[in-house]
Design an enzyme around this catalytic site. Sequence first.
Site, PDB file in Angstrom:
ATOM      1  CB  CYS A  21     -34.259   5.099 -31.915  1.00 26.56           C
ATOM      2  SG  CYS A  21     -34.318   3.779 -30.709  1.00 26.56           S
ATOM      3  CG  HIS A  22     -38.367   9.657 -32.562  1.00 26.00           C
ATOM      4  ND1 HIS A  22     -39.041   8.605 -31.976  1.00 26.00           N
ATOM      5  CD2 HIS A  22     -39.246  10.233 -33.415  1.00 26.00           C
ATOM      6  CE1 HIS A  22     -40.271   8.555 -32.447  1.00 26.00           C
ATOM      7  NE2 HIS A  22     -40.426   9.524 -33.328  1.00 26.00           N
ATOM      8  CG  MET A  26     -34.619   2.493 -27.164  1.00 23.04           C
ATOM      9  SD  MET A  26     -34.538   0.779 -26.605  1.00 23.04           S
ATOM     10  CE  MET A  26     -33.366   0.097 -27.742  1.00 23.04           C
ATOM     11  CD  GLU A  27     -31.862   7.543 -27.231  1.00 20.25           C
ATOM     12  OE1 GLU A  27     -32.248   7.799 -28.379  1.00 20.25           O
ATOM     13  OE2 GLU A  27     -32.637   7.100 -26.347  1.00 20.25           O
ATOM     14  CG  ASP A  62     -11.980  -4.144 -29.607  1.00 20.07           C
ATOM     15  OD1 ASP A  62     -11.660  -5.118 -30.322  1.00 20.07           O
ATOM     16  OD2 ASP A  62     -11.547  -2.991 -29.803  1.00 20.07           O
TER      17      ASP A  62
END
Length: 162
Positions: free
Chosen positions: A76-77, A117-118, A132
Amino acid sequence: MSGLTHFDAQGQAHMVDVAAKAATHRVAVAAGRIEMLPATLAIIQAGTVKKGDVLGIARVAGIMAAKKTSELIPLCHPLALTRVAVDFELAPAQAGGADAVVCTATVETVGPTGVEMEALTAVNVALLTIYDMCKAVDRGMTITDVRLCEKHGGKSGSYVRG
């Protein structure tokens, strides 16, 4: 390997060269859910989880994750993001399903490559943060249905999941 842009003619992985691509406004929306026991959803809603504000902390985690995507996904950039929004919906069980929290992330930039992707990274990390923070009371939570919902901008145009 035609069609897979992260491989060169010899089949070697590489980072796609986006230098010649036009900078356009790009938006991606991703979503997913974490299923849980009704009691877990109730304590999230009531704000009584011992570790603190579950959804507030998960929102910040998702935003931070979107900004760090290029450090996590090797090809990824790094991008200058102009907006990251992470939203949650409490979803009590319906029709035999499980109680859940639904997460939606919207990511924007003006640049030569998209932000899918972000958005996906933001959703996954936000849901992992919920896991969590609540695992002490519900280790059986399940993260599911993470997907790209829509993307706009760039040469390939818009995609909206049907």
